[in-house]
Design a protein around this motif. Structure first.
Motif, PDB file in Angstrom:
ATOM      1  N   HIS A  47     -48.025  -8.170  -2.410  1.00 34.97           N
ATOM      2  CA  HIS A  47     -48.916  -9.261  -2.002  1.00 34.97           C
ATOM      3  C   HIS A  47     -49.015  -9.361  -0.477  1.00 34.97           C
ATOM      4  N   ASP A  48     -48.095  -8.719   0.242  1.00 31.59           N
ATOM      5  CA  ASP A  48     -48.146  -8.705   1.705  1.00 31.59           C
ATOM      6  C   ASP A  48     -49.188  -7.717   2.222  1.00 31.59           C
ATOM      7  N   MET A  49     -49.599  -6.781   1.379  1.00 33.33           N
ATOM      8  CA  MET A  49     -50.582  -5.780   1.784  1.00 33.33           C
ATOM      9  C   MET A  49     -51.960  -6.422   1.955  1.00 33.33           C
ATOM     10  N   THR A  50     -52.743  -5.851   2.845  1.00 31.78           N
ATOM     11  CA  THR A  50     -54.128  -6.292   2.982  1.00 31.78           C
ATOM     12  C   THR A  50     -54.918  -5.741   1.798  1.00 31.78           C
ATOM     13  N   GLU A  51     -56.101  -6.262   1.612  1.00 31.15           N
ATOM     14  CA  GLU A  51     -56.965  -5.741   0.546  1.00 31.15           C
ATOM     15  C   GLU A  51     -57.250  -4.257   0.786  1.00 31.15           C
ATOM     16  N   GLU A  52     -57.475  -3.902   2.041  1.00 29.71           N
ATOM     17  CA  GLU A  52     -57.708  -2.495   2.379  1.00 29.71           C
ATOM     18  C   GLU A  52     -56.507  -1.634   2.001  1.00 29.71           C
ATOM     19  N   GLY A  53     -55.315  -2.129   2.276  1.00 35.82           N
ATOM     20  CA  GLY A  53     -54.097  -1.402   1.914  1.00 35.82           C
ATOM     21  C   GLY A  53     -53.978  -1.205   0.414  1.00 35.82           C
ATOM     22  N   ARG A  54     -54.253  -2.259  -0.351  1.00 37.31           N
ATOM     23  CA  ARG A  54     -54.183  -2.155  -1.811  1.00 37.31           C
ATOM     24  C   ARG A  54     -55.225  -1.169  -2.334  1.00 37.31           C
TER      25      ARG A  54
END
Length: 109
Positions: A92-99
């Motif tokens: 959940h700490d990841m950005t949407e781009e990261g996910r």
């Protein structure tokens, strides 16, 4: 992501760290959600960060890459890195781009 990228005085450092990739995935340390906070104190950038696990074998490498990149910024003479473990890192700490990048590489987040 736990810290919003909207602080005008540190925005350039957040953007610079988007160039520092996690060694295990082609995702920036920012998009991985490893960077919790960036502050400036004179010519020093203070980075508060975490890792995905306490056993991360790449800690020294990542910190070196962060330091090297930030020292390229104008008026920065020193980088101080503080590693924190609370709260623990989650996807959940990841950005949407990261996910999205993780999904692209076949890793479910």
């Amino acid at each position: 992501m736990s810290t919003a990228i909207n602080n005008q005085s540190t925005e350039q450092y957040w953007q610079a760290l988007r160039e520092v990739m996690d060694p295990e995935f082609p995702i920036s340390v920012v998009d991985m959600g490893l960077i919790r906070k960036i502050e400036t104190k004179g010519s020093t950038v203070v980075v508060t960060m975490t890792y995905t696990s306490t056993g991360c074998a790449c800690m020294t490498w990542i910190e070196s890459d962060i330091t090297e990149r930030l020292l390229q910024e104008k008026n920065i003479d020193e980088v101080s890195i503080h590693v924190v473990w609370d709260p623990p890192w989650t996807v959940h700490d990841m950005t949407e781009e990261g996910r999205n990048k993780m999904k692209h590489w076949g890793v479910s987040s």
